[in-house]
Design a protein around this motif. Structure first.
Motif, PDB file in Angstrom:
ATOM      1  N   ASN A   6       3.465 -28.480 -23.811  1.00 18.50           N
ATOM      2  CA  ASN A   6       3.047 -29.201 -25.004  1.00 18.50           C
ATOM      3  C   ASN A   6       2.440 -28.158 -25.922  1.00 18.50           C
ATOM      4  O   ASN A   6       1.274 -27.841 -25.809  1.00 18.50           O
ATOM      5  CB  ASN A   6       2.038 -30.299 -24.644  1.00 18.50           C
ATOM      6  N   ASP A   7       3.263 -27.611 -26.826  1.00 22.44           N
ATOM      7  CA  ASP A   7       2.886 -26.464 -27.623  1.00 22.44           C
ATOM      8  C   ASP A   7       2.543 -25.314 -26.682  1.00 22.44           C
ATOM      9  O   ASP A   7       3.373 -24.878 -25.927  1.00 22.44           O
ATOM     10  CB  ASP A   7       1.745 -26.791 -28.588  1.00 22.44           C
ATOM     11  N   GLU A   8       1.285 -24.860 -26.691  1.00 21.27           N
ATOM     12  CA  GLU A   8       0.921 -23.736 -25.840  1.00 21.27           C
ATOM     13  C   GLU A   8       0.260 -24.180 -24.527  1.00 21.27           C
ATOM     14  O   GLU A   8      -0.194 -23.360 -23.757  1.00 21.27           O
ATOM     15  CB  GLU A   8      -0.001 -22.775 -26.592  1.00 21.27           C
ATOM     16  N   GLU A  68     -13.767 -25.537 -15.779  1.00 21.41           N
ATOM     17  CA  GLU A  68     -13.077 -24.817 -16.855  1.00 21.41           C
ATOM     18  C   GLU A  68     -13.520 -23.361 -16.828  1.00 21.41           C
ATOM     19  O   GLU A  68     -14.709 -23.073 -16.705  1.00 21.41           O
ATOM     20  CB  GLU A  68     -13.410 -25.470 -18.197  1.00 21.41           C
ATOM     21  N   PHE A  69     -12.548 -22.460 -16.958  1.00 19.86           N
ATOM     22  CA  PHE A  69     -12.847 -21.030 -16.906  1.00 19.86           C
ATOM     23  C   PHE A  69     -11.701 -20.264 -17.551  1.00 19.86           C
ATOM     24  O   PHE A  69     -10.634 -20.814 -17.819  1.00 19.86           O
ATOM     25  CB  PHE A  69     -13.049 -20.570 -15.455  1.00 19.86           C
ATOM     26  N   THR A  70     -11.922 -18.977 -17.784  1.00 19.50           N
ATOM     27  CA  THR A  70     -10.893 -18.095 -18.317  1.00 19.50           C
ATOM     28  C   THR A  70     -10.490 -17.120 -17.225  1.00 19.50           C
ATOM     29  O   THR A  70     -11.345 -16.555 -16.536  1.00 19.50           O
ATOM     30  CB  THR A  70     -11.413 -17.325 -19.548  1.00 19.50           C
ATOM     31  N   TYR A  71      -9.173 -16.932 -17.095  1.00 18.04           N
ATOM     32  CA  TYR A  71      -8.648 -16.002 -16.089  1.00 18.04           C
ATOM     33  C   TYR A  71      -7.288 -15.506 -16.546  1.00 18.04           C
ATOM     34  O   TYR A  71      -6.434 -16.307 -16.951  1.00 18.04           O
ATOM     35  CB  TYR A  71      -8.511 -16.702 -14.728  1.00 18.04           C
ATOM     36  N   GLY A  72      -7.084 -14.210 -16.510  1.00 18.44           N
ATOM     37  CA  GLY A  72      -5.785 -13.613 -16.809  1.00 18.44           C
ATOM     38  C   GLY A  72      -5.247 -13.934 -18.193  1.00 18.44           C
ATOM     39  O   GLY A  72      -4.041 -13.999 -18.385  1.00 18.44           O
ATOM     40  N   GLY A  73      -6.147 -14.129 -19.157  1.00 20.22           N
ATOM     41  CA  GLY A  73      -5.717 -14.423 -20.524  1.00 20.22           C
ATOM     42  C   GLY A  73      -5.457 -15.894 -20.794  1.00 20.22           C
ATOM     43  O   GLY A  73      -4.912 -16.249 -21.838  1.00 20.22           O
ATOM     44  N   TYR A  74      -5.860 -16.768 -19.881  1.00 14.80           N
ATOM     45  CA  TYR A  74      -5.668 -18.209 -20.035  1.00 14.80           C
ATOM     46  C   TYR A  74      -6.993 -18.946 -19.892  1.00 14.80           C
ATOM     47  O   TYR A  74      -7.826 -18.590 -19.056  1.00 14.80           O
ATOM     48  CB  TYR A  74      -4.699 -18.755 -18.977  1.00 14.80           C
ATOM     49  N   ARG A  75      -7.179 -19.952 -20.723  1.00 11.80           N
ATOM     50  CA  ARG A  75      -8.285 -20.891 -20.555  1.00 11.80           C
ATOM     51  C   ARG A  75      -7.739 -21.973 -19.644  1.00 11.80           C
ATOM     52  O   ARG A  75      -6.743 -22.625 -19.965  1.00 11.80           O
ATOM     53  CB  ARG A  75      -8.716 -21.471 -21.901  1.00 11.80           C
ATOM     54  N   GLU A  79      -8.879 -30.318 -12.856  1.00 11.66           N
ATOM     55  CA  GLU A  79      -9.511 -31.585 -12.515  1.00 11.66           C
ATOM     56  C   GLU A  79      -9.578 -31.735 -11.000  1.00 11.66           C
ATOM     57  O   GLU A  79      -8.791 -31.126 -10.278  1.00 11.66           O
ATOM     58  CB  GLU A  79      -8.712 -32.738 -13.117  1.00 11.66           C
ATOM     59  N   GLN A  80     -10.481 -32.556 -10.519  1.00 11.95           N
ATOM     60  CA  GLN A  80     -10.625 -32.731  -9.077  1.00 11.95           C
ATOM     61  C   GLN A  80      -9.381 -33.334  -8.448  1.00 11.95           C
ATOM     62  O   GLN A  80      -9.156 -33.197  -7.254  1.00 11.95           O
ATOM     63  CB  GLN A  80     -11.868 -33.539  -8.733  1.00 11.95           C
ATOM     64  N   SER A  81      -8.508 -33.931  -9.255  1.00 12.78           N
ATOM     65  CA  SER A  81      -7.245 -34.484  -8.746  1.00 12.78           C
ATOM     66  C   SER A  81      -6.211 -33.397  -8.461  1.00 12.78           C
ATOM     67  O   SER A  81      -5.212 -33.651  -7.800  1.00 12.78           O
ATOM     68  CB  SER A  81      -6.664 -35.455  -9.770  1.00 12.78           C
ATOM     69  N   GLY A  82      -6.441 -32.184  -8.998  1.00 15.80           N
ATOM     70  CA  GLY A  82      -5.495 -31.090  -8.835  1.00 15.80           C
ATOM     71  C   GLY A  82      -4.698 -30.793 -10.093  1.00 15.80           C
ATOM     72  O   GLY A  82      -3.972 -29.811 -10.152  1.00 15.80           O
ATOM     73  N   THR A  83      -4.823 -31.629 -11.116  1.00 14.76           N
ATOM     74  CA  THR A  83      -4.147 -31.366 -12.379  1.00 14.76           C
ATOM     75  C   THR A  83      -4.822 -30.179 -13.063  1.00 14.76           C
ATOM     76  O   THR A  83      -6.046 -30.109 -13.121  1.00 14.76           O
ATOM     77  CB  THR A  83      -4.211 -32.594 -13.302  1.00 14.76           C
ATOM     78  N   ALA A  84      -4.016 -29.238 -13.544  1.00 10.44           N
ATOM     79  CA  ALA A  84      -4.563 -28.063 -14.225  1.00 10.44           C
ATOM     80  C   ALA A  84      -3.829 -27.839 -15.537  1.00 10.44           C
ATOM     81  O   ALA A  84      -2.629 -28.065 -15.637  1.00 10.44           O
ATOM     82  CB  ALA A  84      -4.419 -26.829 -13.337  1.00 10.44           C
ATOM     83  N   GLU A  85      -4.572 -27.407 -16.545  1.00 10.97           N
ATOM     84  CA  GLU A  85      -4.008 -27.034 -17.846  1.00 10.97           C
ATOM     85  C   GLU A  85      -4.271 -25.562 -18.079  1.00 10.97           C
ATOM     86  O   GLU A  85      -5.392 -25.081 -17.855  1.00 10.97           O
ATOM     87  CB  GLU A  85      -4.644 -27.849 -18.978  1.00 10.97           C
ATOM     88  N   PHE A  86      -3.253 -24.880 -18.557  1.00 11.13           N
ATOM     89  CA  PHE A  86      -3.324 -23.451 -18.843  1.00 11.13           C
ATOM     90  C   PHE A  86      -3.032 -23.262 -20.326  1.00 11.13           C
ATOM     91  O   PHE A  86      -1.954 -23.649 -20.793  1.00 11.13           O
ATOM     92  CB  PHE A  86      -2.282 -22.682 -18.021  1.00 11.13           C
ATOM     93  N   ILE A  87      -3.968 -22.670 -21.066  1.00 14.51           N
ATOM     94  CA  ILE A  87      -3.804 -22.410 -22.488  1.00 14.51           C
ATOM     95  C   ILE A  87      -4.001 -20.922 -22.716  1.00 14.51           C
ATOM     96  O   ILE A  87      -5.056 -20.368 -22.394  1.00 14.51           O
ATOM     97  CB  ILE A  87      -4.811 -23.202 -23.343  1.00 14.51           C
ATOM     98  N   ARG A  88      -2.984 -20.263 -23.264  1.00 12.19           N
ATOM     99  CA  ARG A  88      -3.041 -18.820 -23.532  1.00 12.19           C
ATOM    100  C   ARG A  88      -4.106 -18.549 -24.577  1.00 12.19           C
ATOM    101  O   ARG A  88      -4.106 -19.174 -25.632  1.00 12.19           O
ATOM    102  CB  ARG A  88      -1.674 -18.339 -24.020  1.00 12.19           C
ATOM    103  N   VAL A  89      -5.037 -17.625 -24.298  1.00 13.24           N
ATOM    104  CA  VAL A  89      -6.106 -17.298 -25.240  1.00 13.24           C
ATOM    105  C   VAL A  89      -6.084 -15.856 -25.712  1.00 13.24           C
ATOM    106  O   VAL A  89      -6.833 -15.490 -26.606  1.00 13.24           O
ATOM    107  CB  VAL A  89      -7.508 -17.631 -24.666  1.00 13.24           C
ATOM    108  N   SER A  90      -5.285 -15.014 -25.092  1.00 12.85           N
ATOM    109  CA  SER A  90      -5.246 -13.620 -25.563  1.00 12.85           C
ATOM    110  C   SER A  90      -3.846 -13.074 -25.479  1.00 12.85           C
ATOM    111  O   SER A  90      -2.981 -13.608 -24.854  1.00 12.85           O
ATOM    112  CB  SER A  90      -6.194 -12.745 -24.752  1.00 12.85           C
TER     113      SER A  90
END
Length: 90
Positions: A6-8, A68-75, A79-90
């Motif tokens: 969904n976009d980035e 929520e955290f930043t790792y490897g250039g992604y924000r 969620e505790q359900s296991g759903t994760a969102e990755f948004i490129r930040v750098s």
């Protein structure tokens, strides 16, 4: 794993039963970047134990806990359900 663009934003369903869930985060980032997971910084430097605790001793579902955290250039939002969102930040 499920993937939605969904976009980035990239969404994935993480395995909440694995012993080291931070490794799953590193594997997704490596895949998104097209690199080996060994080229990324060690996950213990930024998310040591956070996800393990979220999955091994989760709060009540009504809490809707997220990490929520930043790792490897992604924000990254997990969620505790296991759903994760990755948004490129750098």
């Amino acid at each position: 794993m499920t993937e939605t663009h969904n976009d980035e934003i990239v969404r994935r369903e993480l395995d909440t039963d694995i012993e080291e869930p931070a490794i799953g985060i590193a594997e997704v980032v490596a895949e998104l970047e097209g690199i080996s997971v060994t080229e990324l910084p060690a996950t213990y430097n930024c998310i040591d134990g956070m996800l393990s605790e979220l999955y091994s001793n989760p709060p009540e579902p009504e809490a809707q806990m997220t990490v929520e955290f930043t790792y490897g250039g992604y924000r990254i939002t997990v969620e505790q359900s296991g759903t994760a969102e990755f948004i490129r930040v750098s």
